[in-house]
Design a protein around this motif. Structure first.
Motif, PDB file in Angstrom:
ATOM      1  N   GLU A1717       1.042  -1.365   0.060  1.00 16.66           N
ATOM      2  CA  GLU A1717      -0.091  -0.002  -0.077  1.00 16.66           C
ATOM      3  C   GLU A1717       0.904   1.292   0.001  1.00 16.66           C
ATOM      4  OE1 GLU A1717      -3.525   2.172  -0.157  1.00 16.66           O
ATOM      5  OE2 GLU A1717      -3.137  -0.009  -0.166  1.00 16.66           O
ATOM      6  N   TRP A1718       2.058   1.223   0.824  1.00 18.16           N
ATOM      7  CA  TRP A1718       2.817   2.327   0.658  1.00 18.16           C
ATOM      8  C   TRP A1718       3.414   2.496  -0.788  1.00 18.16           C
ATOM      9  CZ3 TRP A1718       8.095   3.012  -0.267  1.00 18.16           C
ATOM     10  CH2 TRP A1718       8.640   4.307  -0.045  1.00 18.16           C
ATOM     11  N   LEU A1719       3.998   1.412  -1.367  1.00 14.34           N
ATOM     12  CA  LEU A1719       4.269   1.530  -2.799  1.00 14.34           C
ATOM     13  C   LEU A1719       3.108   2.351  -3.686  1.00 14.34           C
ATOM     14  CD1 LEU A1719       6.338  -1.779  -3.388  1.00 14.34           C
ATOM     15  CD2 LEU A1719       7.260   0.487  -3.048  1.00 14.34           C
ATOM     16  N   ARG A1720       1.896   1.621  -3.344  1.00 11.98           N
ATOM     17  CA  ARG A1720       0.914   2.446  -4.150  1.00 11.98           C
ATOM     18  C   ARG A1720       0.951   3.923  -4.104  1.00 11.98           C
ATOM     19  NH1 ARG A1720      -2.056  -1.375  -2.653  1.00 11.98           N
ATOM     20  NH2 ARG A1720      -1.668  -2.786  -4.144  1.00 11.98           N
ATOM     21  N   ASP A1721       0.943   4.180  -2.815  1.00  9.65           N
ATOM     22  CA  ASP A1721       0.874   5.618  -2.501  1.00  9.65           C
ATOM     23  C   ASP A1721       1.628   6.519  -3.035  1.00  9.65           C
ATOM     24  OD1 ASP A1721      -1.545   4.926  -1.256  1.00  9.65           O
ATOM     25  OD2 ASP A1721      -0.427   4.860   1.116  1.00  9.65           O
ATOM     26  N   LYS A1722       2.815   5.913  -3.112  1.00  7.99           N
ATOM     27  CA  LYS A1722       4.080   6.692  -3.476  1.00  7.99           C
ATOM     28  C   LYS A1722       4.461   6.412  -5.234  1.00  7.99           C
ATOM     29  CE  LYS A1722       5.277   8.035   0.460  1.00  7.99           C
ATOM     30  NZ  LYS A1722       5.107   9.352   0.837  1.00  7.99           N
ATOM     31  N   GLY A1723       3.386   5.641  -5.787  1.00  8.90           N
ATOM     32  CA  GLY A1723       3.466   5.598  -7.047  1.00  8.90           C
ATOM     33  C   GLY A1723       4.764   4.694  -7.655  1.00  8.90           C
ATOM     34  N   LEU A1724       5.232   3.707  -6.800  1.00  8.10           N
ATOM     35  CA  LEU A1724       6.217   3.014  -7.036  1.00  8.10           C
ATOM     36  C   LEU A1724       5.947   1.545  -7.051  1.00  8.10           C
ATOM     37  CD1 LEU A1724       8.573   4.675  -4.289  1.00  8.10           C
ATOM     38  CD2 LEU A1724       8.537   4.989  -6.808  1.00  8.10           C
ATOM     39  N   MET A1725       4.807   1.177  -7.853  1.00 13.60           N
ATOM     40  CA  MET A1725       4.534  -0.216  -7.758  1.00 13.60           C
ATOM     41  C   MET A1725       5.298  -0.985  -9.034  1.00 13.60           C
ATOM     42  SD  MET A1725       2.421  -1.572  -5.639  1.00 13.60           S
ATOM     43  CE  MET A1725       1.740  -2.779  -6.430  1.00 13.60           C
ATOM     44  N   ASN A1726       5.783  -0.151  -9.998  1.00 20.55           N
ATOM     45  CA  ASN A1726       6.335  -0.831 -11.244  1.00 20.55           C
ATOM     46  C   ASN A1726       8.087  -0.627 -10.975  1.00 20.55           C
ATOM     47  OD1 ASN A1726       6.440   1.941 -11.320  1.00 20.55           O
ATOM     48  ND2 ASN A1726       6.232   2.074 -13.381  1.00 20.55           N
ATOM     49  N   CYS A1727       8.512  -0.490  -9.621  1.00 17.45           N
ATOM     50  CA  CYS A1727       9.857  -0.251  -9.577  1.00 17.45           C
ATOM     51  C   CYS A1727      10.558  -1.730  -9.283  1.00 17.45           C
ATOM     52  CB  CYS A1727      10.372   0.608  -8.588  1.00 17.45           C
ATOM     53  SG  CYS A1727       9.770   0.118  -6.872  1.00 17.45           S
ATOM     54  N   GLY A1728       9.690  -2.838  -9.319  1.00 14.99           N
ATOM     55  CA  GLY A1728      10.518  -3.925  -8.910  1.00 14.99           C
ATOM     56  C   GLY A1728      10.536  -4.198  -7.388  1.00 14.99           C
ATOM     57  N   ALA A1729      10.101  -3.403  -6.537  1.00 16.89           N
ATOM     58  CA  ALA A1729      10.084  -3.698  -4.885  1.00 16.89           C
ATOM     59  C   ALA A1729       9.343  -4.840  -4.766  1.00 16.89           C
ATOM     60  CB  ALA A1729       9.946  -2.618  -4.403  1.00 16.89           C
TER      61      ALA A1729
END
Length: 1844
Positions: A1717-1729
């Protein structure tokens, strides 16, 4: 509590068993006090009666609840007794494959007899820094605890490893030392930790041997002190050895071996350097063949010798010394083969020229005569004389063996001494950790002096262990302030006194050794007389007078007295020693050089200070009275043991007890009998007994409250949890002696936790029953309501059905009545109609008869008239026919002649047509031509039919005409009667007409026959063509389908191949990049070490006493390998001078480091070249693929062009033949051979015309194909993927007579390609439009940001400068717009330029007006100030203030005009360079810069300064500026490398500086993103590509520093937040814990939670965003963060049994969802994390899925693809139920999983590498910020910079 409360039905107990020691049983009925037996049921279902002891009435041991079975700590068990301990160890060892278990302060280690992957560096890193109870039991946890206590308490530590032979003591000690070597490292570059570890193979070679119990048994005890400095880094080590088993040198039992080194030498005898040792197979020597087991399975003695030699070299023992050692060892083997024969009964001799004795003498450098003499003789000295006495053969053999043992003991001590010398250091030792690897308690069938000493040492160690355990228990109770009662424990001091006290066993043994005629028998009698009646621990065997029994703490041991005196005296023939001392072999002389010191009365041993001297002989020159002062082996051992105990008592001990599970060395096989013997012997059960005597179970108040909250009522819960626990416990347990309340913990007696667990389970079971009752009631009621509703529904439908049936019956009744009515009506109507029809019929018949009679009369009259008419007509026709036949005959003759001619002509034409068909045979357009011919034939048939119809009509017309002519002739006949002179002419005319008529009739008949024949032929031909056409169509469809399938397969195959090749190239590139970055990291580490070493050398040159002053490792020089000035050279020369001056300094380290740095640089360059070569190979491969594709495509086009030319030539040929045929036909027609208008001629002509039209159509198709091929060639240049069209062409070209299909397919394929090309071009156009729109959007955003930045900067400026800055910005913006308009549209740009100039003029006018207004106001202000001064105001204020205000605004007025030509450069003086670096880098605070200024401002300023140096073409200035910048960044990072904000700030600025170097380098690849103004600012004189690589390496180093900084911040949070903290409250409970306190999953104050991790991640992200870090780089950082979180969490999960439960899996999945959810909020879902968390997610799922059936196993294997097999099996083994309702994973299920995952190709590594760093890349990110618009804030103190 009463026994009846626990011994109830279904309670489980332990009963003794002869086979399994203890067996589990279950009570079948409740036990009542006073009963003499228990009714039990065994696990196999057998019912037995267990009788109680009538004296003690002791009940059997209760069994612990299943939830406690398999605990990490045995003290966590509620019932502490022997069967519980044995069962827990067995479950952990057999079922869970766990070899380590805590027992209070003791680590129990069971030898698995199998190599386990739990000792790697990753495991060491996982245990490093962890508390001992936080992780699963491990030898590394004990080592970490010792290391931590040494650093925390400033106290020396000891690790005592004990156990019997084969239990794994040596391996455990080895792993403990490896842990210290890995964790601490060494304080110098001498690799001390490697030397410490290198001592292991040496000591194993010379001190270990194969026994019946162990293949690598240590036959000596050793205590290794590992020294540490004040930074707790290894600086050296020291080894003390105890009681080497010398007898093994000369004798080995069956299935045993001598020491390993002898077999290693024999196995390597073939090597050239060992030729002079004269060795052969081990079976050839007496000392190595007695055990008849010279080979150990799985061990290569040759390789082991190489390892030993390497270890010798590492410890500084050179090759010459090594060969000397091997020479002595070989001499011992040869000495054992010396055969001594009987001369007579009292003497012996050695045969002359004995081969082995000769070899011995040559190897040790002594004379053959002397050695053979003293091997068979001995010298006796009296007061006045010396006698030489011969020895019998047996005594001589014993003397020979004694000499061998003595030489080996000397060699052993010499090696130990030199190992200690190699491990010694000059640095002062601050503290040490000792590792004691000593033999455990031993008892054999025959026990001698060695076993006596071993058991004596174990008695001392057991006493120390008991006192330490007792002390720890007492300290715990006192710390918690609970009442302390004395715990009774076994004290073995009486046994120790029996051995070592005055007149003890050792004292009597030494006294007997001094007696001239002392013997073992006399010593035994003294023992009996002294201790038999006075000591209860001493006994005498019934059947022997030469043995005694001692009751040790572990067991009774019977010792045989034979050999005690001889082994205690350890005598060697002095003359043999003298012969060896006179040797020419230097090493042998060195071995016996300390003989005199060893025999000194003080007994002080040199070198090792306490090392046991086992063979001691006086020197020849010493007085004979010294023999009385020589210490015996027992005395020396007692002294060494006393020193050892003093050392251990001065340290904090840690205990490791090694257990041997079976005597057959079977992997994971557990023998309960052997295990219980060792548990009793090693003190584990004594620890359990001491713990059980007190309060073994300890709970914190928070844990107790969390676990037993279910036993409390709501009213019992108070705000004070401590009081709540007190009140509840007083209600639950009535006996207050069963528990005690401490300050922080509640202490329970043994069994109370099980009782509380029983209450909790009963409460939960009752709650479950209540829940089940309610749910079942709800389900039953729901079922009843469903049935009731169904019954009502059925009734409703039934009643409706009945009503419908009634209505239907009524309708049918009414319908039947109506049917009957109509049926009766129908019957009556039918009867009436029948009667009516009969009447009418009768009338009709009568009337018809009358009519027929009348008709017959009329008919007869009419027939007579007709007969008359026909007779008359026949007569007329007869005459007419005769005339007509004559005419027709004449016509037939003429027409027959013409028909023959016509037939000949048609035959010629037919042959021409057949030729035409042959020529056309094989044409590709045959199908369409034949189809067209069929159509034409149908058309011709229709024409022929029409002609036939016309001929018939003409014939009928002619007939009518002839009839009319006949009538006319009849009239003429009448006229002929009148005109007889015209008869002849008329007759001739009549004949002619008859002939013409007959000819016409024949012609008609011939045409009809020909037409019929032609129709049949055409129909037959059409049917054949239709069949052929159908076959060809089917073949065409099959071929099309096959071609499409092949095309699809080839396309998919090529796509897969390209994808795989791309992935492989990307993987290789990432590996190369990762390897390069790792080398960069290693280079940085070595550079820092080099700087530290240089600084220490500098300090040591200034300090008089080196070694007493510590230098922090963080303070070091900041020189870089990229310095290009002379500073590095000067510094190096200075350091070299200091090295020459400083005495005792080892220059080899510096030279080695420099060499290593050079090698790393070369390796780095080679890797860089290799990376470039890889990229070049990739480019060449791609170009080669393109060339092959073009070549294949060219071949296809060439084939198509050849085919097209062939078709054209065939068309031309057919056209020519057609013209010739037409010409010949026309020629024949012109000659009059055939009528041009005849039907046959027209048909043939139509066919030829159709062929001509078809050829024209083919010509047009060829032209169309040619145009398509041309367009296809153009489209081929835009293809991006390579296909293989030649395959398709080859498949098509295999067809025969199917050219048209092939041509049609190729044309269709080309059309598809053309359409695909058009689609791709449209897509590219669309993408370009989207990119342009995105670019415009990005420009708008950048413009908006720039406006905001300028606005923020303008707000900081004074009002006067604010107007100036806004005007300057407006002028710049208008200029940029003008340039863009000029570039886009010159015409529009002219108009825009005019508009802009007008606006500029207006702005300038406004500026001048404002200037005039300001001047006017200033003048007025000046006037007012003067007036104020005249009026008497203060003159100084009136004069200075206006003057200042007049002078200040003069300069800003002209700034915009001067900045019109600003070039985006900053000028500085060379002497200001250090000030620039200092203000901009070293003293800059990132927080203020990040908040108040534009991102990357320092990078922009440095680049603008660099641009000016480039503009001046000053290479020295460019070099020094770049070098100073790089070194300063490194310096600030070294100084503040732990500050995330600083590291992030300089990572962002370094990347921006790198992007600026690329953007303004002038390269086309980078310049295409620039504006025209930015391209003008490109560097002109210098190519800084090499510096770009240097700065890129610096950015990589900063990135790695950033990752380490993040890891250090996140590391303490991860385990607590992801595993231990209960994010979902109440899901998991806390299990009972033991003495090793585990971390609670309840969050206390100050602990980290998941929110802490998320806040820290948000802080990292916001900091990087504020610093302007590139978005792609932020994504890589976040990916690395999440990898660290996932790896650390999974590693701790794999090493913590208490965390592997169903509820913990739910907690982990919830925590992972929060991270997502934190990744989704920061717009980083496609960074491979998210993908990096996949192993952790699958581990959590594995904890929650079902684990019973084969289907569950299949689901697990398919689900856990990111986990390795070892990780899956480890989690399944560690899975622990928290409640009784959960079930353990069965062993069979785990075996099923292992079987199904056997074929996986993966790494056997258990833990994830938490130190792994993904390769970082820095994608080019150009800046749209114009350099000329950058303002330098005054806060940076850069006023010395001048804008150019």
């Amino acid at each position: 509590m009463a026994a009846s409360e626990l011994y109830t039905k279904s309670a489980r107990v332990w009963i003794p068993d002869a086979e399994e020691v203890w067996k589990s049983a279950e009570l079948t009925k409740d036990y009542k006090n006073g009963e003499a037996s228990l009714q039990l049921m065994l696990e196999d279902g057998k019912i037995i009666e267990h009788k109680l002891d009538p004296k003690t009435k002791n009940l059997p041991y209760l069994r612990n609840p299943d939830i406690l079975v398999g605990e990490n700590d045995l003290t966590a068990l509620s019932y502490l007794h022997e069967p519980a301990v044995l069962h827990n160890l067995k479950v952990r060892f057999i079922d869970s494959k766990l070899i380590y278990t805590y027992c209070g302060i003791v680590l129990v280690a069971i030898n698995p007899y199998e190599n386990l992957p739990i000792y790697g560096t990753d495991i060491i890193n996982a245990y490093s820094g962890q508390n001992m109870g936080d992780m699963d039991p491990h030898i590394f946890a004990v080592a970490e605890e010792a290391y931590k206590q040494m650093a925390r308490d400033e106290r020396n530590q000891s690790i005592i490893v004990s156990g019997e032979s084969g239990a794994g003591k040596t391996v455990s000690a080895k792993y403990a030392m490896r842990y210290f070597a890995t964790v601490s490292g060494s304080a110098s570059e001498a690799n001390v930790e490697e030397k410490v570890l290198a001592s292991n193979p040496i000591m194993e070679a010379i001190g270990n041997a194969k026994t019946t119990r162990n293949d690598n048994s240590s036959r000596f005890g050793k205590y290794i002190e590992i020294g540490f400095d004040n930074r707790y880094r290894i600086i050296g080590a020291n080894m003390r050895t105890y009681l080497l088993e010398k007898s093994r040198v000369v004798f080995q039992a069956d299935e045993e071996r001598n020491y390993h080194v002898f077999y290693q030498l024999c196995a390597s005898a073939h090597l050239p350097e060992f030729k002079n040792l004269r060795l052969s197979s081990a079976n050839d020597f007496l000392y190595t063949r007695q055990g008849r087991s010279p080979v150990i399975e799985g061990v290569d003695d040759t390789k082991e010798l190489c390892t030993t030699r390497h270890a010798f070299t590492l410890l500084g023992i050179n090759e010459s010394y090594q060969m000397g050692l091997f020479q002595v060892l070989a001499a011992i083997l040869h000495l054992g083969n010396v055969e001594i024969k009987d001369r007579d009964a009292d003497s012996s001799l050695i045969a002359p020229n004995n081969r082995h004795l000769t070899a011995f003498c040559e190897l040790v450098g002594v004379t053959y005569q002397d050695m053979s003499q003293w091997l068979c003789h001995r010298k006796l000295k009296t007061a006045n004389e010396t006698y030489v006495k011969p020895l019998p053969r047996l005594q001589a053999t014993n003397a020979r063996d004694a000499l061998s043992k003595h030489i080996y003991a000397k060699l052993f001590n010499w090696i130990v001494e030199h190992v200690n010398k190699a491990l010694v250091t000059n640095v002062k030792q601050h503290s040490f950790i000792g590792v004691l690897d000593i033999y455990g308690f031993e008892t054999f069938e025959i026990n001698s002096f060695e076993q006596f000493c071993i058991n004596y040492a174990n008695e001392k160690l057991q006493q120390q262990f008991n006192m330490h355990v007792f002390k720890l228990e007492q300290e715990e109770y006192m710390k918690e302030q609970i009442p302390w009662t004395l715990i009774d424990f076994y004290d073995n001091q009486p046994c120790i006194n029996l051995i070592e006290a005055k007149m003890g066993i050792l004292d009597l043994l030494d006294e007997e050794c001094k007696m001239p005629k002392g013997s073992d028998d006399s010593w035994a009698q003294k023992l009996y007389n002294t201790h038999l009646k006075t000591c209860s621990l001493f006994e005498k065997p019934r059947m022997s007078n030469r043995a005694f029994i001692i009751q040790h703490f572990a067991d009774k041991v019977e010792y045989q007295c034979d050999g005690f005196l001889e082994k205690n005296k350890d005598t060697v023939n002095a003359e043999q020693i003298n012969v060896l001392k006179a040797s020419k072999f230097d090493l042998l002389v060195e071995l016996f050089r300390d003989e005199e010191k060893a025999t000194s009365p003080t007994g002080q041993t040199p070198g090792t200070g306490g090392r046991t001297r086992l063979s001691i002989k006086p020197d020849k020159g010493r007085d004979t009275s010294s023999k009385e002062h020589k210490k015996t082996v027992g005395c020396q051992f007692r002294n060494s043991l006393q020193m050892l105990m003093e050392t251990l008592n001065a340290t904090t001990p840690h205990y490791v007890r090694c257990i041997k599970p079976n005597d057959f060395k079977l992997a994971f096989s557990f023998d309960p009998k052997r295990a219980v013997q060792q548990l009793r012997a090693c003190g584990v059960l004594e620890t359990i007994r001491i713990s059980a005597a007190g309060f073994p179970s300890r709970w914190t108040y928070q844990e107790f409250f969390s676990r037993y909250r279910v036993l409390m009522k709501q009213k019992d819960v108070l705000a004070d949890k401590k009081m709540t626990c007190r009140n509840v416990l007083e209600k639950l347990v009535q006996d207050k002696d069963k528990y005690q309340f401490g300050k922080t913990k509640i202490f329970f007696r043994a069994g109370q936790v099980a009782y509380l667990e029983k209450l909790r389970a009963d409460k939960l079971r009752a709650a479950c029953i209540r829940i089940q009752k309610t749910i079942r009631c709800w389900l039953a009621r729901k079922k009843y309501l469903r049935k009731r509703s169904a019954a009502i529904t059925i009734q409703r439908f039934t009643r409706g059905y009945q009503a419908r049936c009634l209505a239907k019956f009524m309708r049918r009744t009414q319908a039947a009545t109506i049917i009957q009515k109509y049926q009766r009506m129908c019957v009556e109507r039918k009867r009436y109609r029948q009667k009516q029809a009969a009447a009418l019929a009768m009338q009709t018949i009568l009337r018809a008869y009358m009519a027929r009679q009348k008709y017959q009369a009329l008919l007869r009259e009419h027939k007579a008239v007709i007969i008359q008419k026909f007779i008359r007509g026949w007569l007329a026709r007869c005459w007419y026919k005769r005339c007509l036949e004559a005419i027709v005959y004449l016509q037939c003759c003429i027409r027959r002649m013409r028909a023959k001619r016509e037939l000949k002509k048609l035959k010629i034409e037919a042959r021409s047509v057949e030729h035409f068909k042959k020529l056309n045979k094989g044409m590709e357009n045959k199908i369409m031509q034949l189809q067209r011919k069929i159509d034409e034939q149908h058309k011709d048939n229709r024409l022929i039919n029409e002609k036939l119809v016309s001929l018939e009509s003409s014939y009928s017309t002619e007939s009518e005409r002839m009839r009319s002519e006949l009538n006319r002739l009849r009239g003429a006949e009448e006229d002929a009667r009148n005109k007889t002179n015209q008869v002849s002419s008329l007759l001739e005319e009549l004949e002619r007409l008859k002939k013409e008529l007959s000819t016409t009739q024949q012609e008609k008949k011939t045409i009809e026959d020909w037409a019929q024949t032609y129709r049949v032929e055409m129909e037959k031909m059409v049917s054949e063509l239709k069949d052929q056409n159908g076959t060809l169509k089917k073949e065409k469809d099959d071929l099309n389908r096959m071609i499409q399938e092949q095309s699809q397969q080839m396309t998919e195959k090529m796509a897969r191949a390209i994808v795989l090749e791309t992935q492989q190239l990307e993987t290789d590139l990432n590996e190369e990049r990762s390897r390069y970055q790792n080398l960069l990291t290693e280079h940085l580490r070595l550079e820092e070490k080099y700087d530290d070493l240089k600084e220490e050398m500098a300090l040591s040159s200034n300090v008089s006493k080196p070694g007493h002053r510590r230098t922090d490792s963080t303070h070091s020089s900041n020189e870089s390998e990229y310095t290009y000035n002379s500073e590095y050279t000067d510094l190096e020369e200075g350091s070299r001078a200091r090295e020459d001056v400083t005495r005792g300094m080892d220059t080899s380290l510096t030279l080695k480091l420099q060499k290593r740095v050079t090698e790393l640089e070369q390796e780095k360059q080679s890797l860089r070249n290799e990376l470039e070569n890889k990229e070049d190979q990739f480019q060449r491969a791609r170009a080669r693929d393109d060339a092959e594709f073009k070549k294949a495509r060219g071949a296809e086009l060439e084939y198509e062009s050849l085919k097209r030319q062939e078709l054209e030539s065939e068309n031309k040929k057919l056209k020519h033949d057609l013209a010739e045929m037409r010409k010949s036909l026309l020629g024949d027609a012109a000659t009059g051979a055939g009528a041009p208008g005849s039907p046959a001629y027209k048909v043939l002509l139509d066919q030829l015309n159709a062929s001509c039209e078809e050829l024209e159509v083919r010509k047009e198709e060829v032209l169309i194909l040619r145009s398509q091929l041309v367009s296809q060639k153009e489209a081929m240049h835009h293809k991006e993927t390579m296909t293989e069209p030649s395959v398709f062409t080859e498949d098509v070209s295999k067809l025969k007579d199917a050219g048209e299909i092939k041509q049609a397919y190729i044309s269709l394929k080309d059309t598809n390609k053309l359409l695909e090309h058009q689609l791709q071009s449209q897509r590219r156009t669309y993408d370009n439009e989207v990119e342009s729109l995105r670019g415009e959007l990005q420009n708008v955003k950048e413009e908006n940001n720039r406006q905001q930045q300028l606005l923020a900067q303008n707000l900081q400026l004074p009002p006067e400068a604010r107007i100036e800055a806004s005007l300057q910005h407006e002028i710049t913006r208008l200029t940029n717009e003008n340039l863009e308009l000029m570039a886009d549209d010159p015409t529009a740009s002219q108009e825009a330029r005019v508009i802009i100039l007008r606006r500029m003029v207006d702005l300038m006018e406004q500026l001048e007006k404002q200037d005039r207004t300001i001047r006017k106001l200033k003048k007025q202000l000046k006037v007012y100030s003067k007036r104020i001064g005249e009026m008497g105001a203060v003159q100084m204020e009136g004069q200075t203030s206006p003057g200042q205000m007049v002078d200040e605004p003069i300069h800003p007025v002209n700034i915009p005009r001067r900045e019109k030509d600003f070039q985006g450069m900053l000028e500085y003086k060379k002497e200001d360079e250090m000030k620039l670096v200092k203000n901009l880098i070293l003293e800059l605070k990132p927080r203020g810069v990040a908040v108040n200024l534009i991102p990357g401002l320092p990078a922009y300023i440095l680049f603008m300064c660099l641009r000016h140096a480039d503009y001046l073409n000053d290479d020295q200035k460019v070099r020094t500026l770049l070098t100073s910048t790089i070194n300063s960044i490194k310096k600030i990072l070294k100084k503040r490398g732990d500050d995330f904000e600083t590291v992030s700030f300089w990572l962002s600025n370094t990347c921006r500086f790198l992007h600026c170097l690329k953007q303004y380098s002038g390269d086309e690849a980078f310049a295409k993103h620039n504006s025209s103004r930015q391209n003008e600012h490109c560097l002109t004189n210098f190519d800084l590509a090499e510096y770009r690589q240097v700065i890129s390496d610096l950015a990589i180093q900063i990135y790695q520093q950033l990752v380490k900084c993040m890891e250090n911040i996140l590391q303490p949070m991860i385990v607590s937040g992801m595993l231990e903290h209960e994010t979902i409250q109440g899901v998991s409970g806390v299990k009972p814990t033991g003495l090793r306190k585990r971390t609670s999953s309840i969050a206390d104050e100050g602990t980290y939670t998941l929110e802490s991790i998320l806040r820290q991640l948000s802080a990292f992200h916001s900091t990087m965003c504020q610093h302007g870090t590139d978005p792609e780089l932020i994504k890589q950082v976040v990916k690395q963060e999440f990898y660290i979180i996932g790896a650390v969490t999974l590693n701790n999960l794999l090493l913590r049994k208490d965390m592997c439960s169903w509820s913990k899996g739910m907690q982990i999945r919830y925590n992972v969802s929060q991270l997502e959810e934190w990744l989704r909020d920061k717009g980083l879902m496609n960074c491979g994390a998210k993908e990096t968390l996949e192993p952790l997610i699958q581990a959590a799922q594995l904890l929650q899925v079902k684990k019973k059936t084969d289907e569950d196993a299949d689901a697990i294997c398919s689900m856990c693809h990111a986990l390795t097999t070892s990780q899956i099996v480890k989690i399944l083994n560690l899975y622990t139920p928290v409640n009784e309702f959960e079930e353990r994973v069965s062993v069979a299920f785990i075996r099923t999983i292992q079987t199904r995952l056997r074929d996986r190709c993966e790494s056997p590594q258990l833990l994830m590498d938490t130190k792994m760093i993904y390769p970082v890349t820095f994608p080019f990110n150009p800046s749209s910020l114009a350099l000329e618009t950058i303002q330098i804030p005054t806060s940076l103190n850069l006023g010395f910079l001048t804008r150019v």
